[in-house]
Design a protein around this motif. Structure first.
Motif, short mmCIF file in Angstrom:
data_model
loop_
_atom_site.label_atom_id
_atom_site.label_comp_id
_atom_site.label_asym_id
_atom_site.label_seq_id
_atom_site.Cartn_x
_atom_site.Cartn_y
_atom_site.Cartn_z
N VAL A 140 -28.90 23.02 22.96
CA VAL A 140 -30.13 23.77 22.69
C VAL A 140 -30.67 23.44 21.31
CG1 VAL A 140 -29.46 25.67 24.20
CG2 VAL A 140 -28.81 25.74 21.78
N SER A 165 -29.54 35.98 13.56
CA SER A 165 -28.56 35.07 14.13
C SER A 165 -27.26 35.81 14.41
CB SER A 165 -28.33 33.88 13.20
OG SER A 165 -27.96 34.34 11.92
N GLY A 166 -26.35 35.13 15.07
CA GLY A 166 -25.05 35.71 15.38
C GLY A 166 -24.99 36.28 16.80
N PRO A 207 -34.93 25.22 23.91
CA PRO A 207 -35.78 26.38 24.19
C PRO A 207 -36.61 26.74 22.96
CG PRO A 207 -33.53 27.10 23.72
CD PRO A 207 -33.53 25.59 23.65
N LEU A 251 -21.59 30.96 19.78
CA LEU A 251 -22.06 32.22 20.36
C LEU A 251 -23.01 32.93 19.38
CD1 LEU A 251 -18.71 33.45 21.97
CD2 LEU A 251 -20.77 32.66 23.17
N GLY A 252 -24.11 32.25 19.07
CA GLY A 252 -25.09 32.84 18.17
C GLY A 252 -26.28 33.40 18.93
N LEU A 253 -27.43 33.41 18.27
CA LEU A 253 -28.65 33.96 18.88
C LEU A 253 -28.96 33.34 20.23
CD1 LEU A 253 -31.41 35.50 18.75
CD2 LEU A 253 -32.32 33.46 17.65
N ILE A 254 -28.95 32.01 20.29
CA ILE A 254 -29.39 31.35 21.51
C ILE A 254 -28.36 31.54 22.63
CG2 ILE A 254 -30.04 29.13 22.54
CD1 ILE A 254 -32.13 30.24 20.56
N THR A 296 -16.29 35.89 15.23
CA THR A 296 -17.32 35.83 16.27
C THR A 296 -16.70 35.99 17.65
OG1 THR A 296 -18.73 34.43 14.89
CG2 THR A 296 -19.17 34.41 17.25
N ALA A 327 -37.90 29.24 21.49
CA ALA A 327 -37.89 30.69 21.37
C ALA A 327 -36.83 31.03 20.35
CB ALA A 327 -37.56 31.35 22.70
N SER A 329 -32.53 22.15 17.95
CA SER A 329 -33.95 22.11 17.62
C SER A 329 -34.45 20.70 17.33
CB SER A 329 -34.21 22.98 16.39
OG SER A 329 -33.72 24.28 16.59
N ARG A 362 -16.54 29.17 16.73
CA ARG A 362 -15.69 28.57 15.70
C ARG A 362 -14.77 29.59 15.06
NH1 ARG A 362 -18.94 26.61 10.49
NH2 ARG A 362 -19.80 28.65 11.02
N THR A 363 -15.30 30.74 14.67
CA THR A 363 -14.50 31.69 13.89
C THR A 363 -13.90 32.78 14.77
OG1 THR A 363 -16.42 33.07 13.45
CG2 THR A 363 -15.95 31.35 11.84
N VAL A 406 -24.55 25.10 18.85
CA VAL A 406 -24.17 25.12 17.44
C VAL A 406 -25.26 24.43 16.63
CG1 VAL A 406 -21.71 25.13 18.05
CG2 VAL A 406 -22.89 22.94 17.65
N PRO A 407 -25.21 24.52 15.31
CA PRO A 407 -26.22 23.83 14.50
C PRO A 407 -26.24 22.34 14.82
CG PRO A 407 -25.01 25.38 13.14
CD PRO A 407 -24.32 25.36 14.46
N1 LIG Z 1 -32.60 30.41 16.05
C1 LIG Z 1 -33.62 29.81 16.59
O1 LIG Z 1 -34.76 30.20 16.36
C2 LIG Z 1 -33.39 28.62 17.50
C3 LIG Z 1 -34.35 28.33 18.48
C4 LIG Z 1 -34.12 27.25 19.33
C5 LIG Z 1 -32.99 26.44 19.17
N2 LIG Z 1 -32.08 26.74 18.16
C6 LIG Z 1 -30.91 25.88 18.03
O2 LIG Z 1 -29.84 26.53 18.66
C7 LIG Z 1 -28.62 26.19 18.02
C8 LIG Z 1 -27.89 27.48 17.70
O3 LIG Z 1 -28.72 28.28 16.91
P1 LIG Z 1 -28.54 29.86 16.83
O4 LIG Z 1 -29.82 30.41 16.30
O5 LIG Z 1 -28.00 30.38 18.10
O6 LIG Z 1 -27.44 29.91 15.66
P2 LIG Z 1 -26.51 31.12 15.14
O7 LIG Z 1 -26.94 32.43 15.67
O8 LIG Z 1 -26.42 30.92 13.67
O9 LIG Z 1 -25.09 30.73 15.81
C9 LIG Z 1 -24.49 29.48 15.55
C10 LIG Z 1 -23.19 29.35 16.30
O10 LIG Z 1 -22.66 28.06 16.02
C11 LIG Z 1 -21.33 28.18 15.50
N3 LIG Z 1 -21.15 27.16 14.47
C12 LIG Z 1 -21.76 27.08 13.28
N4 LIG Z 1 -21.37 25.99 12.62
C13 LIG Z 1 -20.44 25.36 13.39
C14 LIG Z 1 -19.66 24.21 13.24
N5 LIG Z 1 -19.75 23.43 12.15
N6 LIG Z 1 -18.82 23.88 14.26
C15 LIG Z 1 -18.73 24.64 15.35
N7 LIG Z 1 -19.46 25.77 15.54
C16 LIG Z 1 -20.30 26.11 14.57
C17 LIG Z 1 -21.25 29.56 14.92
O11 LIG Z 1 -19.92 29.99 15.00
P3 LIG Z 1 -19.36 31.22 14.11
O12 LIG Z 1 -20.19 32.42 14.51
O13 LIG Z 1 -17.98 31.33 14.58
O14 LIG Z 1 -19.56 30.82 12.69
C18 LIG Z 1 -22.16 30.37 15.86
O15 LIG Z 1 -21.44 30.82 16.96
C19 LIG Z 1 -28.98 25.34 16.82
O16 LIG Z 1 -28.79 23.99 17.13
C20 LIG Z 1 -30.44 25.60 16.62
O17 LIG Z 1 -31.10 24.48 16.08
C21 LIG Z 1 -32.25 27.83 17.36
#
Ligand SMILES: NC(=O)c1ccc[n+]([C@@H]2O[C@H](COP(=O)([O-])OP(=O)(O)OC[C@H]3O[C@@H](n4cnc5c(N)ncnc54)[C@H](OP(=O)(O)O)[C@@H]3O)[C@@H](O)[C@H]2O)c1
Ligand SMILES: NC(=O)c1ccc[n+]([C@@H]2O[C@H](COP(=O)([O-])OP(=O)(O)OC[C@H]3O[C@@H](n4cnc5c(N)ncnc54)[C@H](OP(=O)(O)O)[C@@H]3O)[C@@H](O)[C@H]2O)c1
Lengths: 304, 304
Positions: free
Chosen positions: A98, A131-132, A124, A13-16, A42, A126, A100, A38-39, A73-74
């Motif tokens: 989603v 984050s978060g 996506p 449940l992060g940015l995306i 969050t 975008a 990258s 995970r946590t 997730v990452p």
């Molecule tokens: N940010 C960008 O610009 C962007 C753009 C397009 C695609 N993406 C992709 O979208 C995905 C998510 O990115 P985001 O920007 O939304 O990330 P984010 O805001 O950092 O959120 C990441 C989420 O993944 C969870 N997580 C982290 N490590 C984990 C693990 N080892 N096992 C299970 N859950 C885990 C986190 O949980 P907790 O909060 O509980 O730690 C959090 O809810 C990634 O694959 C990224 O490559 C990102």
């Protein structure tokens, strides 16, 4: 817009994911949105904010009865997550992500999924540097591209349905092969991020220029690099480790060109520099015409 | 704000000069603003828009009776311009410039100036990717830094008066030694610009990724590089040729760090990458706290 999936499970449940929740609600695309992270921290925030209709403690619970499961997730965490949810997936469900990077996610996820579900990887294009669960907003995907990367054998109607979801969230949608996706993104995103991180690191490292000078005088160009280099370290570590080949290839090309320009500076070859700097303007015009940026000077940042 | 100079002559009427004209008028800092530019086309636009109170055909005419003369041309053109205006300068006048490099401008300009004038080099750290007489706006310098680089023997009251002008145009003002200026700017501006130009050039060059893909998918990071790399080729050619040593030094450091990160990617050293990407976030926080950027995600560009 009408409902496209009865129940969507957002895993992570992060940015995306939080932006997807807002965007799906804006257009009424999901009957129910279930989320998990995970946590406990969050999950507590998501419950407090009412980000989803329901927040579960585990990914296994979240996917029960969902007709769409989105892995948010990452990239490096996708494989273990797929293994965890696989036994609980509803037959006929679509699983998407989603991430990258696409080739390595497909290789890590696909082997775990039962034949009874459809796997349609997506990305996506975008994002922001934040984050978060509180960083998302409904407009994130508006007029941005989302790339679908169906794997051989993916059901066409499952792909079409996911396309409708992304269009409903405001995106333009293209389909692309995984390897080509990874190369295109190495150029438009992964190499630029590594370069920005590097330049900010150099500035931070330099003894003869203080951090406070770098900070005060950043508006002259460096500022944009710091925004890019403020992105989540875990996400980006995983991107580089999982798109190794394409990123290194582009960085190799970059270094070659940089050396040629350094040589031109050293030898005083102004014509070479001028020609190079002129050529790069055409791409900028294309981006503005394609609606992927505005032509406002410095985006009004000079005026704040 | 009250008048600081009776007559200001702007030589060159591009982004910086036209922004100065607007900013001086906003605060009533100049009794009369006289301007001139190299080409008849630019002078015609300035006359049509009423950018200055008076537009002259030559720089020699423009400086007559001016108590402030501002050289607003590319760095490589400053020396010849100084030679041209020198015989026409009023005794007691202050000559300043806005060039992005300071040591080479001082070396090129100072020898031409008579002892009867004050030379106070300056550099406003504010700009956009646009250029020309219609690109300026009064707010360009608001809350941005302007660096004064007085030369040995410069009259303190001449420096103080120029400082008051820049403060009246909205800037914060610092003083700095020329060589340190050139090193600081190599870090915060010159190296980042060369790197952005290089990355955009690589993207344009790559056969297997089309320009249209680069343009469509630019929002993922690349877009900010293209904005920087859309800056004026002549201005930047001159910057690199005139701040050769410091730029090459910083690029050398940059290449070293980039190689270390490439090696970490190749060997799968995720800890090194994560640590590096974490360190760079502190600088970003500093910039936001110093008011040199906003923390709005992606500056709202995601939402257009
Ligand atoms: N940010 C960008 O610009 C962007 C753009 C397009 C695609 N993406 C992709 O979208 C995905 C998510 O990115 P985001 O920007 O939304 O990330 P984010 O805001 O950092 O959120 C990441 C989420 O993944 C969870 N997580 C982290 N490590 C984990 C693990 N080892 N096992 C299970 N859950 C885990 C986190 O949980 P907790 O909060 O509980 O730690 C959090 O809810 C990634 O694959 C990224 O490559 C990102
Ligand atoms: N742009 C920035 O971000 C920025 C920021 C801080 C400082 N600076 C410095 O400010 C100065 C001016 O930059 P700018 O952005 O205002 O440039 P600009 O918009 O491109 O305007 C340059 C002006 O200089 C004139 N000019 C060009 N070549 C000349 C030559 N060989 N002899 C005489 N005049 C010439 C041009 O005349 P025509 O129009 O008649 O051709 C034009 O009026 C440069 O030294 C630059 O380094 C720029």
């Amino acid at each position: 817009m009408s409902m496209i999936y009865r129940r969507v499970a957002l895993i992570g449940l992060g940015l995306i994911a939080s932006s997807m929740a807002h965007a799906m609600r804006r257009a009424g695309l999901a009957g129910e949105i279930v989320g998990t992270a995970r946590t406990p921290a969050t999950r507590a925030i998501a419950r407090e904010d009412g980000l989803c209709d329901r927040v579960t403690d585990t990914a296994a619970e979240a996917v029960i009865g969902a007709d769409l499961v989105v892995l948010c997730v990452p990239v490096g965490a996708m494989g273990a997550l797929a293994a965890e949810i696989a036994p609980h997936l509803a037959p006929g469900a679509t699983v998407t992500d989603v991430g990258s990077v696409k080739r390595s996610v497909i290789d890590a996820v696909a082997p775990h999924l039962p034949d009874s579900v459809h796997f349609v990887p997506a990305h996506p294009l975008a994002g922001t540097e934040h984050s978060g669960p509180r960083s998302g907003f409904a407009e994130l995907f508006d007029n941005r591209w989302c790339l679908l990367v169906p794997v051989p054998g993916t059901d066409a109607s499952a792909t079409a349905r996911l396309r409708a979801l992304w269009e409903g969230m405001g995106s333009n949608v293209d389909e692309m092969d995984a390897d080509h996706h990874d190369l295109v993104l190495a150029v438009t995103s992964h190499a630029p991020h590594l370069i920005a991180y590097t330049m900010v690191g150099v500035a931070d490292d330099l003894r003869r220029v203080t951090d406070s000078e770098v900070i005060k005088y950043s508006a002259a160009g460096f500022r944009d690099f710091t925004r890019i280099a403020a992105s989540d370290p875990t996400m980006w570590r995983d991107v580089f480790l999982n798109n190794r080949e394409a990123t290194l290839e582009i960085l190799g090309r970059f270094t070659e060109e940089l050396f040629a320009l350094q040589r031109a500076i050293r030898t005083g070859d102004g014509d070479h520099l001028h020609a190079y700097f002129t050529r790069t303007r055409a791409i900028r015009r294309g981006i503005i015409e394609a609606g992927q940026d505005t032509d406002a000077p410095d985006f009004g940042r000079g005026t704040r």
